[in-house]
Design a protein around this motif. Sequence first.
Motif, mmCIF file in Angstrom:
data_model
loop_
_atom_site.group_PDB
_atom_site.id
_atom_site.type_symbol
_atom_site.label_atom_id
_atom_site.label_comp_id
_atom_site.label_asym_id
_atom_site.label_seq_id
_atom_site.Cartn_x
_atom_site.Cartn_y
_atom_site.Cartn_z
ATOM 1 N N THR A 118 -3.541 0.694 -3.203
ATOM 2 C CA THR A 118 -4.370 0.449 -2.020
ATOM 3 C C THR A 118 -5.358 -0.679 -2.297
ATOM 4 O O THR A 118 -5.643 -1.480 -1.412
ATOM 5 N N GLU A 119 -5.858 -0.736 -3.526
ATOM 6 C CA GLU A 119 -6.805 -1.816 -3.834
ATOM 7 C C GLU A 119 -6.103 -3.176 -3.747
ATOM 8 O O GLU A 119 -6.623 -4.123 -3.138
ATOM 9 N N GLY A 120 -4.894 -3.242 -4.334
ATOM 10 C CA GLY A 120 -4.150 -4.501 -4.264
ATOM 11 C C GLY A 120 -3.844 -4.878 -2.838
ATOM 12 O O GLY A 120 -3.968 -6.048 -2.442
ATOM 13 N N ALA A 121 -3.462 -3.867 -2.022
ATOM 14 C CA ALA A 121 -3.131 -4.152 -0.627
ATOM 15 C C ALA A 121 -4.355 -4.643 0.131
ATOM 16 O O ALA A 121 -4.279 -5.571 0.935
ATOM 17 N N MET A 122 -5.523 -4.035 -0.152
ATOM 18 C CA MET A 122 -6.740 -4.437 0.566
ATOM 19 C C MET A 122 -7.116 -5.867 0.213
ATOM 20 O O MET A 122 -7.458 -6.662 1.085
ATOM 21 N N LYS A 123 -7.017 -6.197 -1.082
ATOM 22 C CA LYS A 123 -7.345 -7.566 -1.490
ATOM 23 C C LYS A 123 -6.378 -8.555 -0.828
ATOM 24 O O LYS A 123 -6.786 -9.609 -0.333
ATOM 25 N N LEU A 178 -10.617 -1.905 -10.099
ATOM 26 C CA LEU A 178 -9.652 -1.330 -11.040
ATOM 27 C C LEU A 178 -8.885 -2.427 -11.764
ATOM 28 O O LEU A 178 -8.495 -2.278 -12.914
ATOM 29 N N MET A 179 -8.643 -3.516 -11.051
ATOM 30 C CA MET A 179 -7.862 -4.604 -11.638
ATOM 31 C C MET A 179 -8.716 -5.854 -11.654
ATOM 32 O O MET A 179 -9.274 -6.240 -10.642
ATOM 33 N N ILE A 197 -5.098 0.697 5.947
ATOM 34 C CA ILE A 197 -5.171 0.580 4.488
ATOM 35 C C ILE A 197 -6.547 1.029 4.002
ATOM 36 O O ILE A 197 -6.678 1.667 2.964
ATOM 37 N N ASN A 217 -8.350 7.571 -1.540
ATOM 38 C CA ASN A 217 -8.106 7.492 -2.976
ATOM 39 C C ASN A 217 -9.388 7.361 -3.769
ATOM 40 O O ASN A 217 -9.519 7.939 -4.841
ATOM 41 N N ARG A 218 -10.322 6.549 -3.271
ATOM 42 C CA ARG A 218 -11.469 6.184 -4.104
ATOM 43 C C ARG A 218 -12.786 6.704 -3.580
ATOM 44 O O ARG A 218 -13.805 6.592 -4.252
ATOM 45 N N SER A 253 -4.390 4.451 -6.473
ATOM 46 C CA SER A 253 -5.581 3.657 -6.157
ATOM 47 C C SER A 253 -5.342 2.175 -6.347
ATOM 48 O O SER A 253 -5.843 1.351 -5.595
ATOM 49 N N LYS A 254 -4.550 1.828 -7.368
ATOM 50 C CA LYS A 254 -4.296 0.411 -7.606
ATOM 51 C C LYS A 254 -3.528 -0.205 -6.446
ATOM 52 O O LYS A 254 -3.765 -1.355 -6.080
ATOM 53 N N ALA A 310 0.810 -1.217 0.000
ATOM 54 C CA ALA A 310 0.000 0.000 0.000
ATOM 55 C C ALA A 310 0.843 1.267 0.000
ATOM 56 O O ALA A 310 0.312 2.361 0.058
ATOM 57 N N GLU A 338 0.183 -6.387 -9.496
ATOM 58 C CA GLU A 338 0.020 -5.247 -10.379
ATOM 59 C C GLU A 338 0.004 -3.947 -9.578
ATOM 60 O O GLU A 338 0.562 -2.937 -10.003
ATOM 61 N N GLY A 339 -0.657 -3.977 -8.416
ATOM 62 C CA GLY A 339 -0.790 -2.749 -7.640
ATOM 63 C C GLY A 339 0.488 -2.321 -6.961
ATOM 64 O O GLY A 339 0.752 -1.133 -6.804
ATOM 65 N N GLN A 376 -14.117 -2.130 -5.775
ATOM 66 C CA GLN A 376 -12.673 -2.387 -5.902
ATOM 67 C C GLN A 376 -12.416 -3.170 -7.175
ATOM 68 O O GLN A 376 -12.046 -4.337 -7.147
ATOM 69 N N LEU A 378 -4.726 -8.086 1.938
ATOM 70 C CA LEU A 378 -4.961 -8.156 3.378
ATOM 71 C C LEU A 378 -6.163 -9.021 3.699
ATOM 72 O O LEU A 378 -6.111 -9.884 4.584
ATOM 73 N N ASP A 386 -3.581 -9.231 -8.848
ATOM 74 C CA ASP A 386 -4.009 -7.889 -8.461
ATOM 75 C C ASP A 386 -2.980 -7.225 -7.561
ATOM 76 O O ASP A 386 -2.639 -6.052 -7.729
ATOM 77 N N ILE A 403 -16.211 -3.009 3.628
ATOM 78 C CA ILE A 403 -14.922 -3.599 4.010
ATOM 79 C C ILE A 403 -14.780 -3.705 5.524
ATOM 80 O O ILE A 403 -14.172 -4.649 6.025
ATOM 81 N N ALA A 416 -6.555 4.741 3.691
ATOM 82 C CA ALA A 416 -5.842 5.144 2.466
ATOM 83 C C ALA A 416 -6.706 4.880 1.244
ATOM 84 O O ALA A 416 -6.791 5.702 0.325
ATOM 85 N N LEU A 417 -7.384 3.748 1.257
ATOM 86 C CA LEU A 417 -8.255 3.362 0.140
ATOM 87 C C LEU A 417 -9.399 4.349 -0.002
ATOM 88 O O LEU A 417 -9.735 4.798 -1.100
#
Lengths: 506, 102
Positions: free
Chosen positions: A170-175, B99-100, B81, B88-89, A167-168, A161, A250-251, B97, A177, A247, B28, B84-85
Motif C-alpha cells: 500500500t505504501e508503494g502504491a500510494m507513492k 518502510l522503504m 488506496i 495497515n498502518r 504495508s509495503k 496495492a 519493492e512493494g 510512509q 499514485l 519503492d 495524504i 487500505a493504507l
Amino acid sequence: MNLTTGFTTITFSDVWHVMAPELIMILAGFAILLFDLFVSKGTSRRLSPWLGVVTVIVAIVLVIRNFGVVAAEGPGQLSNMLYVLDDYGNVFKLIFLFGTLFTLIMSIDFFKKNPLVAVPEYTYLLLFGTVGAMTMASAFDLITLFVGLEILSISSYILVAMRKGNSKATEGAMKYLVIGSIASAFVLYGMSFIYGITGQTNIALGGQMIAQMWMEMQPVLLLGFLLMLVGFGVKISLVPFHQWAPDTYEGAANPITSFLAVVSKAAGFALIIRTFIWGFAREFGELYIYLAIFAALTMIVGNVAALAQKNIKRLLAYSSVAQAGYLLIPLVTLGKGTNEHNIWLALGETVFYLAGYLFMTMGAFAVLTAVTREAGNETIDAFRGLYKRSPFQAVAMSVFLLSMAGMPITAGFFGKFYIFLGAINTGLYWLAALLFVTSAIAFYYYFGVLKAIFAGETSEEGTAVPKLGLPWSLNLIVWIGLIGTVGLGVFPNLFLDVLNGLHWFG
Amino acid sequence: MLSVEQFLTLAAILFCIGLYGALTKRNIIIVLVSIELMLNAANINLLTFARFGLVPAINGQVFTLFAMTIAAAELAVGLAILIALYRNRNTSDVRDQDLMKW
C-alpha cells in the motif's frame, strides 16, 4: 494521412477494423468482471487468469494479422485520426501483449501462494492496463493519448496495492499514485499550452501549427514541451523523477513489478516517441538537448544508485531506471536530423532493445520469485550458493544479469551496441561515451549478484544442500526468457530484418 | 470583461498552489486535494484556450470533460488506496510512509 472534415458515422466494423485486439481485451475484461459478480461466492475463480491468457493470445494473433492489413491497405484510422493503425503501434502492442502474457503466467504461481488476492480483479485490471498501453501506442490525438496513459496508470496503481494486508504494497502504491497523479497534472497542463497555441489536439496537425508558430510563440511552446516531458519522464522513471520506482517495485508483487518494468515503461516510450516525432519534428534540433540531459542523468544516477542496493528488487528497479536512460538515446539522436532514414534507425534500435529487455526482465523476475520465496527475504544474500541448489536457475539468472549488463552473445549486448552505433553515427560522442562508461559501472553490481550465486556457501561441507525447485509456470517463463535473450543475441539479424521490413508509419 | 491573461494567471496560480500543497502537506487527503487543484488548473487553461485562444475550437472543451472524468477516477482510486493504507498502518501522515527508503 488525410483528414476529412465534417462528421462521419462510425460502425462496429470500422472500429473492429482498426482496434480488434483492444476490443477483444476489453470484452474479455468485462466478461471476467461479470463472471466474478454473478457467480456464487463458493465458486473457484481460478479460471480467470486462464481466460486472460487465452484472450492475450487471441489479441497477439490479431495484432500479427494487423501487420498484414497495414502492408496491404496502408495505415487505418478511426474518427479523424483519433486512433491509428500502423506498424509502429503494432510492434509496441506485441511487446505489451507478450509482457502481459508472461505476467499472467507468472501470476498463476503467485495466486497459488497468496490465496487472499482477488484473482478476477487482478486479471481484468491487468487486461485493462494493457489496453491503456495499446491505446498509448496507437493514439494520434492528445485526448486519446491522455486517456490511454491514465487507463494504464490507474490500473497499475490498483495492481500495486493488491497484496492484501501488506504495508509495503500500500505504501508503494500510494507513492506511485501521488507522484503519478502529479505527473498527469503536468502532462495535462503542458498539453493545454500546446493546444492553446495550435488550436489542435491532433498530433500531426498540431506539429504543423507548431512549426508555423515556433518563431513567435517559442517560450510558450517550450514551456508546454518541458511540462509534458516532465510528466512523461515520471512515467518512464527518468532521473530527477525516478524516486517512486524503487519503492513501488519493492512493494508490488513480483509479477506486477515485471509488468511495471516492461509494459508500463515500453508504453511510456511508445507515447513519447510518437508525440515528439510527429509534434516537434522540425524543432527537434533545438529540443533534443533537454532529452539528452535527462538521458545522461538517468544513466549515471540509475547505475550509481544501484551500487548501494542490498535488496535485489530495488537493484533491478535502479537497473531498469538506467535502462530507461539507454532507451532514450535513440530518440535523442533524432535531434541531429529527423529524416526518414534516421527515424527508422532510431525506432529499430528502441524496439530491438525493448524486445531484449522484455525477455531478460521477465526471466530475471521469474528466477527471483522462486529464490526469494525460498529464502524468505529479498536481499542479494538470498542468491548465495544458488549454483549448488539449482544449477539451471543459477545459469539462467546469470544469462539475464549479463544481458542487462551488456555481455556479448546476449540480447542486451546487441541492443546496447546498436544504440551506441546510432549515437556515434549521429555525432553524439559524449552520450555514446557515457553509455559505455555507465555500462561498465553496471557490471560491478551485476557481478555482486553473480558472485553470490556461484561463490557463496550456504552450508557446511558434506551436508546435503536442499535442491530448489521451480514451479512449472515460472519454469516456462525462465525458458522463454533464456531462449529470447540468447536467440536475439546470437541471431540479431533475424529480428532486425523483420524490423527493417515494417511500414512504421505507413 | 475578463481577459485571457487573467484566466491563464488564475490557472497558473492554482497549479502552483496545488504543486506546493502536494509536495509539502503532511496529510495524504490534503495531498490528493492539492493534486486535484493542479488538474483543475489545467482544465481552466484548456477551457480558456478553447474560448479565447489563437484558434478557438471545441476540442478543448471535449478534452476538459475527459480530464474531469479521469481526475475523478484517479481520486477515487487514491482514496481507496488510502483506506487500505490506513488499515495497515493506522496513519494517514505522509511522514510515516517510511518502510522503504533509498
